[in-house]
Write a protein that holds these residues in place. Structure first.
Motif, PDB file in Angstrom:
ATOM      1  N   ALA A   1       0.814  -1.213   0.000  1.00  0.00           N
ATOM      2  CA  ALA A   1       0.000   0.000   0.000  1.00  0.00           C
ATOM      3  C   ALA A   1       0.847   1.263   0.000  1.00  0.00           C
ATOM      4  O   ALA A   1       0.304   2.362   0.076  1.00  0.00           O
ATOM      5  CB  ALA A   1      -0.923   0.003   1.217  1.00  0.00           C
ATOM      6  N   ARG A   2       2.150   1.128  -0.089  1.00  0.00           N
ATOM      7  CA  ARG A   2       3.027   2.295  -0.081  1.00  0.00           C
ATOM      8  C   ARG A   2       4.089   2.185  -1.158  1.00  0.00           C
ATOM      9  O   ARG A   2       4.442   1.098  -1.586  1.00  0.00           O
ATOM     10  CB  ARG A   2       3.722   2.447   1.284  1.00  0.00           C
ATOM     11  CG  ARG A   2       2.821   2.962   2.381  1.00  0.00           C
ATOM     12  CD  ARG A   2       3.571   3.184   3.667  1.00  0.00           C
ATOM     13  NE  ARG A   2       2.696   3.769   4.666  1.00  0.00           N
ATOM     14  CZ  ARG A   2       2.523   5.074   4.841  1.00  0.00           C
ATOM     15  NH1 ARG A   2       3.191   5.921   4.086  1.00  0.00           N
ATOM     16  NH2 ARG A   2       1.690   5.533   5.742  1.00  0.00           N
ATOM     17  N   MET A   3       4.565   3.358  -1.554  1.00  0.00           N
ATOM     18  CA  MET A   3       5.789   3.418  -2.338  1.00  0.00           C
ATOM     19  C   MET A   3       6.933   3.698  -1.383  1.00  0.00           C
ATOM     20  O   MET A   3       6.880   4.655  -0.600  1.00  0.00           O
ATOM     21  CB  MET A   3       5.710   4.521  -3.392  1.00  0.00           C
ATOM     22  CG  MET A   3       4.950   4.147  -4.638  1.00  0.00           C
ATOM     23  SD  MET A   3       5.241   5.350  -5.951  1.00  0.00           S
ATOM     24  CE  MET A   3       4.189   4.657  -7.242  1.00  0.00           C
ATOM     25  N   GLN A   4       7.950   2.870  -1.449  1.00  0.00           N
ATOM     26  CA  GLN A   4       9.136   3.055  -0.616  1.00  0.00           C
ATOM     27  C   GLN A   4      10.289   3.519  -1.491  1.00  0.00           C
ATOM     28  O   GLN A   4      10.404   3.126  -2.653  1.00  0.00           O
ATOM     29  CB  GLN A   4       9.501   1.760   0.099  1.00  0.00           C
ATOM     30  CG  GLN A   4       8.413   1.226   1.024  1.00  0.00           C
ATOM     31  CD  GLN A   4       8.177   2.096   2.229  1.00  0.00           C
ATOM     32  OE1 GLN A   4       9.011   2.927   2.571  1.00  0.00           O
ATOM     33  NE2 GLN A   4       7.033   1.922   2.876  1.00  0.00           N
ATOM     34  N   ALA A   5      11.141   4.362  -0.923  1.00  0.00           N
ATOM     35  CA  ALA A   5      12.283   4.880  -1.669  1.00  0.00           C
ATOM     36  C   ALA A   5      13.360   3.808  -1.770  1.00  0.00           C
ATOM     37  O   ALA A   5      13.936   3.408  -0.755  1.00  0.00           O
ATOM     38  CB  ALA A   5      12.829   6.127  -1.001  1.00  0.00           C
ATOM     39  N   LEU A   6      13.624   3.348  -2.996  1.00  0.00           N
ATOM     40  CA  LEU A   6      14.710   2.399  -3.210  1.00  0.00           C
ATOM     41  C   LEU A   6      16.049   3.115  -3.090  1.00  0.00           C
ATOM     42  O   LEU A   6      17.033   2.558  -2.593  1.00  0.00           O
ATOM     43  CB  LEU A   6      14.561   1.746  -4.586  1.00  0.00           C
ATOM     44  CG  LEU A   6      15.474   0.575  -4.913  1.00  0.00           C
ATOM     45  CD1 LEU A   6      15.254  -0.566  -3.924  1.00  0.00           C
ATOM     46  CD2 LEU A   6      15.226   0.082  -6.339  1.00  0.00           C
ATOM     47  N   ALA A   7      16.094   4.373  -3.539  1.00  0.00           N
ATOM     48  CA  ALA A   7      17.299   5.194  -3.422  1.00  0.00           C
ATOM     49  C   ALA A   7      16.908   6.636  -3.691  1.00  0.00           C
ATOM     50  O   ALA A   7      15.859   6.919  -4.281  1.00  0.00           O
ATOM     51  CB  ALA A   7      18.376   4.744  -4.407  1.00  0.00           C
ATOM     52  N   SER A   8      17.765   7.579  -3.253  1.00  0.00           N
ATOM     53  CA  SER A   8      17.537   8.996  -3.528  1.00  0.00           C
ATOM     54  C   SER A   8      18.883   9.679  -3.708  1.00  0.00           C
ATOM     55  O   SER A   8      19.928   9.153  -3.313  1.00  0.00           O
ATOM     56  CB  SER A   8      16.749   9.660  -2.390  1.00  0.00           C
ATOM     57  OG  SER A   8      17.508   9.639  -1.194  1.00  0.00           O
ATOM     58  N   HIS A   9      18.844  10.893  -4.301  1.00  0.00           N
ATOM     59  CA  HIS A   9      20.075  11.667  -4.509  1.00  0.00           C
ATOM     60  C   HIS A   9      19.741  13.152  -4.391  1.00  0.00           C
ATOM     61  O   HIS A   9      18.780  13.632  -5.001  1.00  0.00           O
ATOM     62  CB  HIS A   9      20.669  11.386  -5.898  1.00  0.00           C
ATOM     63  CG  HIS A   9      21.927  12.163  -6.170  1.00  0.00           C
ATOM     64  ND1 HIS A   9      23.158  11.769  -5.707  1.00  0.00           N
ATOM     65  CD2 HIS A   9      22.134  13.326  -6.839  1.00  0.00           C
ATOM     66  CE1 HIS A   9      24.072  12.637  -6.090  1.00  0.00           C
ATOM     67  NE2 HIS A   9      23.474  13.596  -6.779  1.00  0.00           N
ATOM     68  N   GLY A  10      20.519  13.852  -3.587  1.00  0.00           N
ATOM     69  CA  GLY A  10      20.358  15.293  -3.470  1.00  0.00           C
ATOM     70  C   GLY A  10      19.251  15.748  -2.547  1.00  0.00           C
ATOM     71  O   GLY A  10      18.972  16.944  -2.477  1.00  0.00           O
ATOM     72  N   VAL A  11      18.608  14.843  -1.827  1.00  0.00           N
ATOM     73  CA  VAL A  11      17.525  15.219  -0.908  1.00  0.00           C
ATOM     74  C   VAL A  11      18.137  15.550   0.449  1.00  0.00           C
ATOM     75  O   VAL A  11      18.743  14.675   1.082  1.00  0.00           O
ATOM     76  CB  VAL A  11      16.488  14.089  -0.774  1.00  0.00           C
ATOM     77  CG1 VAL A  11      15.383  14.507   0.185  1.00  0.00           C
ATOM     78  CG2 VAL A  11      15.914  13.740  -2.138  1.00  0.00           C
ATOM     79  N   ARG A  12      17.951  16.797   0.896  1.00  0.00           N
ATOM     80  CA  ARG A  12      18.561  17.220   2.157  1.00  0.00           C
ATOM     81  C   ARG A  12      17.555  17.810   3.139  1.00  0.00           C
ATOM     82  O   ARG A  12      17.827  17.880   4.335  1.00  0.00           O
ATOM     83  CB  ARG A  12      19.653  18.257   1.875  1.00  0.00           C
ATOM     84  CG  ARG A  12      20.795  17.696   1.022  1.00  0.00           C
ATOM     85  CD  ARG A  12      21.831  18.754   0.709  1.00  0.00           C
ATOM     86  NE  ARG A  12      22.914  18.208  -0.097  1.00  0.00           N
ATOM     87  CZ  ARG A  12      22.892  18.097  -1.414  1.00  0.00           C
ATOM     88  NH1 ARG A  12      21.815  18.503  -2.075  1.00  0.00           N
ATOM     89  NH2 ARG A  12      23.898  17.593  -2.082  1.00  0.00           N
TER      90      ARG A  12
END
Length: 744
Positions: free
Chosen positions: A293-304
């Motif tokens: 029921a959710r989208m989970q972050a597999l990876a991110s870049h530049g999020v601060r």
């Protein structure tokens, strides 16, 4: 200009002298007029010289014809105009030659630029000479207008609205030439500069306008200049497209190399995001993966930002965010005004996010991709076609790389299960197997594992459901085949099947196989939108059924989900076969060897489990203790062999009358026990009378059996095992004393 006036003066002086008619003025005026013509043609100041010569030769010529003078006058005027046109043509030819040299030099310099930004910034410097006391600028779209990317010389405007000549050229996709800007209402004058004409040339990248080359100066542009600049703009557009192609090939090559080196999904996703965000000059990006029921972050870049980091940690609930729209539609989404989107994430809107892109990362055989790539930044900017094409190609490449790593992770998970088999009890492996299946089968968010035990299927693991509430339910072979819906042959072949709530009444089918109150609460069957059922066969029987569910999307499971589910069939069969072997040894300790019924030890375990579930969910539980009548007489008169046969027949009779979910046990000697989950006193009385009636039909050489049954029901007769057992035991002896079959 001075040369023209000098020649004309020479001509007029000669003409005047001739008309006065003085003697000796015959040749001199002629000569003066000829000199004037020469001066006019060649631009030489010989007129004054001709006048001086005429004054010194007055007496030499007696006369001059006035008609001849008139003809000479006409010839001289024509010669003057011809000379003027020749000089103008000469100046124009020199100007065009200079423009051609300038454009040729600028064209030769185009291949030196390594990217779009460098190429566009170099143009004003290359074309500065064409401005001629004006200016040359390059404008790119931004924020409902255009931002000055570069200009020579610098001007006091950094941004202009889209209503001007630049905006018109960009919108219409064609050059716009304004010979006299004073007559153009939409003209935007640069501060402190006098301008007469303006030429705006749109520049294209793969057919998509990305900038406008703008020239303004104090005199009009020659038609040849306009034509040459149009051809130059076309050449710049070709070079921009070429640079876009080179950039796309370079990025895709780097992306493919990075995916080939990556060892895990997370490593591959992080590398891809870093490459794309940096190459496109964006602020940040995230790769989302649908997990239930959710989208989970597999990876991110530049999020601060702290607010965005919380979103990454918590995930996106179903339907929240434009990434879910992309998941549902399968179509990419690009925006330059993110704050205006109603489905946008509140944290992004609060930060003033404007530029946004979300693209599905395709999976082979999937109706919907379970991964979505999201990129963006605060500052508003357009999405040129070249960048859109690049991102679409990058998502296809990324999808292939991630599928390879997904399959690899699947193999590693199964290998770990086999290693755990050597160290853990099988009951501990059931939930582990199910969790691995839910995690690795695309778009599965919940599931259950039913294992064949004692001729019925029971829940032995659940993800997203209440296992305690489900453990009391048991399914016969036919009931489970009804739920599966593909017949025994399909089950023995291990063929997975999918049910969609859009096509089948999942809850109604479930209610045909198990108590609705159990499946609706502990099993949440009314919430299931899609179910994938995988039989796990071994030899000539189905050892288990693996159910994987999606609670939000009726179209969740596609061919990729079926293929991933099939992957678990063989390992599960091996694990379950081993489990059965061990189970036989354990069941021997919990089974009465004569009747095959569970023994008193098994009863005590089952009674505690059922009582806990009844207390937790507030449903009734009834208990029956049964004592045979007439058995001692059969045993004494006909012998122990017949007595044993009588006990086996009683067990068969009880099993024959048992309802789905009821449990029957051999308590001790000629005593039996039964548990009735989800059954109140009235239902228990009916069941007990059926048992008594079935036993009364058993006769051996004229000696018939009977039964005295005592009943107790939770919670009215007691809330602890001892209280309920005591109540049932007391009533059993009271029934014997009163000579009745059942006493509640």
């Amino acid at each position: 200009m001075l040369t023209d006036y000098t020649a004309l003066a020479s001509f007029l002086v000669g003409l005047l002298l001739g008309l006065l008619g003085y003697p000796g003025f015959y040749v001199l005026p002629w000569f003066m007029i000829a000199v004037a013509v020469v001066a006019s043609v060649h631009g030489l100041p010989w007129g004054l010289l001709a006048s001086a010569l005429a004054a010194s030769a007055l007496a030499l010529f007696p006369q001059f014809s006035g008609v001849a003078l008139a003809l000479l006058l006409l010839s001289a005027l024509l010669a003057h105009q011809v000379g003027k046109s020749l000089r103008r043509a000469h100046r124009r030819a020199r100007s065009l030659a200079r423009v051609e040299r300038l454009l040729a030099s600028a064209l030769e310099a185009l291949p030196q630029a390594e990217d779009r930004e460098a190429l566009l910034q170099s143009l004003p410097e290359r074309l500065l000479a064409l401005g001629e006391r004006g200016h040359v600028g390059v404008w790119v779209p931004q924020g409902g207008g255009f931002r000055r990317l570069a200009s020579r010389p610098p001007i006091g405007l950094d941004w202009i609205p889209e209503t001007g000549v630049v905006g018109r050229a960009f919108r219409e996709g064609r050059p716009i030439y304004i010979p006299d800007v004073r007559k153009e209402p939409a003209y935007i004058a640069p501060p402190g500069q006098e301008v007469l004409s303006e030429l705006a040339l749109p520049l294209f990248e793969r057919g998509d306008a990305v900038a406008v080359l703008n020239l303004e100066r104090r005199k009009p542009f020659l038609p040849e200049e306009v034509a040459g600049l149009r051809r130059f703009a076309q050449a710049v557009s070709l070079q921009l497209s070429r640079l876009a192609d080179l950039k796309e090939r370079r990025i895709l090559a780097e992306l493919a190399e990075g995916l080939a080196r990556a060892e895990t999904l997370e490593e591959a996703a992080e590398g891809a995001l870093a490459l794309l965000v940096t190459s496109l000059g964006l602020e940040s990006g995230t790769l989302w993966e649908v997990r239930g029921a959710r989208m989970q972050a597999l990876a991110s870049h530049g999020v601060r930002e702290a607010s965005l980091l919380r979103v990454l940690e918590e995930g996106l609930p179903f339907g929240v965010g434009l990434a879910w729209r992309v998941y549902e539609t399968g179509s990419p989404f690009f925006a330059a005004h993110y704050a205006e989107e109603s489905q946008g994430v509140a944290a992004l809107k609060a930060l003033g996010w404007r530029t946004f892109a979300a693209l599905p990362v395709p999976s082979q055989g999937a109706p919907r991709s379970r991964r979505v790539l999201v990129l963006g930044q605060r500052e508003e900017r357009p999405w040129p076609k070249a960048e859109v094409d690049l991102l679409l190609s990058a998502c296809r490449t990324l999808g292939l790389g991630l599928e390879r790593l997904t399959e690899r992770a699947r193999h590693q998970a199964v290998n770990r299960l086999f290693l755990d088999l050597l160290e853990k009890p099988l009951e501990a492996l059931y939930p582990e197997v199910l969790e691995v299946a839910v995690r690795h089968v695309p778009r599965a968010e919940a599931g259950s594992l039913l294992v064949l035990e004692g001729g019925v299927y029971r829940f032995r693991a659940a993800v997203g459901y209440d296992l305690e509430g489900l453990e009391g339910a048991a399914f016969g072979l036919e009931a489970q085949l009804l739920w599966y819906g593909r017949g025994k042959e399909g089950a023995l072949r291990g063929e997975p099947r999918v049910l969609s709530a859009a096509e089948h009444p999942i809850a109604e089918i479930s209610h045909e196989t198990a108590p609705p109150e159990v499946m609706d609460t502990a099993g949440r069957v009314r919430e299931i939108q899609a179910n994938l059922c995988l039989p796990v066969p071994h030899k000539d029987q189905v050892l288990a059924y693996l159910n994987l569910d999606n609670l939000h999307d009726p179209q969740a499971f596609g061919e990729d989900s079926l293929e991933a589910a099939r992957f678990f069939a063989a390992p599960l069969a091996t694990l379950l076969h081993e489990s059965q072997t061990r189970k036989l040894l354990e069941e021997a300790a919990l089974t009465d060897p004569l009747t095959g019924l569970p023994n008193r030890r098994a009863f005590e375990q089952a009674f505690l489990e059922e009582l806990k579930r009844a207390e937790r969910y507030g449903y009734p539980l009834s208990l029956a203790l049964l004592d045979l009548t007439g058995f001692k007489l059969v045993n004494d008169r006909l012998g122990h062999a017949v007595g044993d046969q009588a006990l086996m027949k009683v067990a068969e009779a009880l099993l024959g009358e048992r309802r789905n979910g009821d449990k029957v046990f051999r308590w001790a000697g000629d005593e039996f026990a039964a548990l009735f989950p989800h059954t109140g006193k009235e239902g228990a009385i009916k069941a007990a009378f059926r048992y008594a009636k079935a036993i009364a039909k058993l006769c051996f050489d004229g000696l018939c059996l009977g039964a005295n049954i005592g009943l107790a029901t939770f919670p009215e007769d007691g809330k602890t095992p001892d209280e309920l057992l005591s109540a049932a035991d007391t009533r059993m002896y009271q029934a014997k004393a009163q000579g009745v079959a059942v006493l509640a």
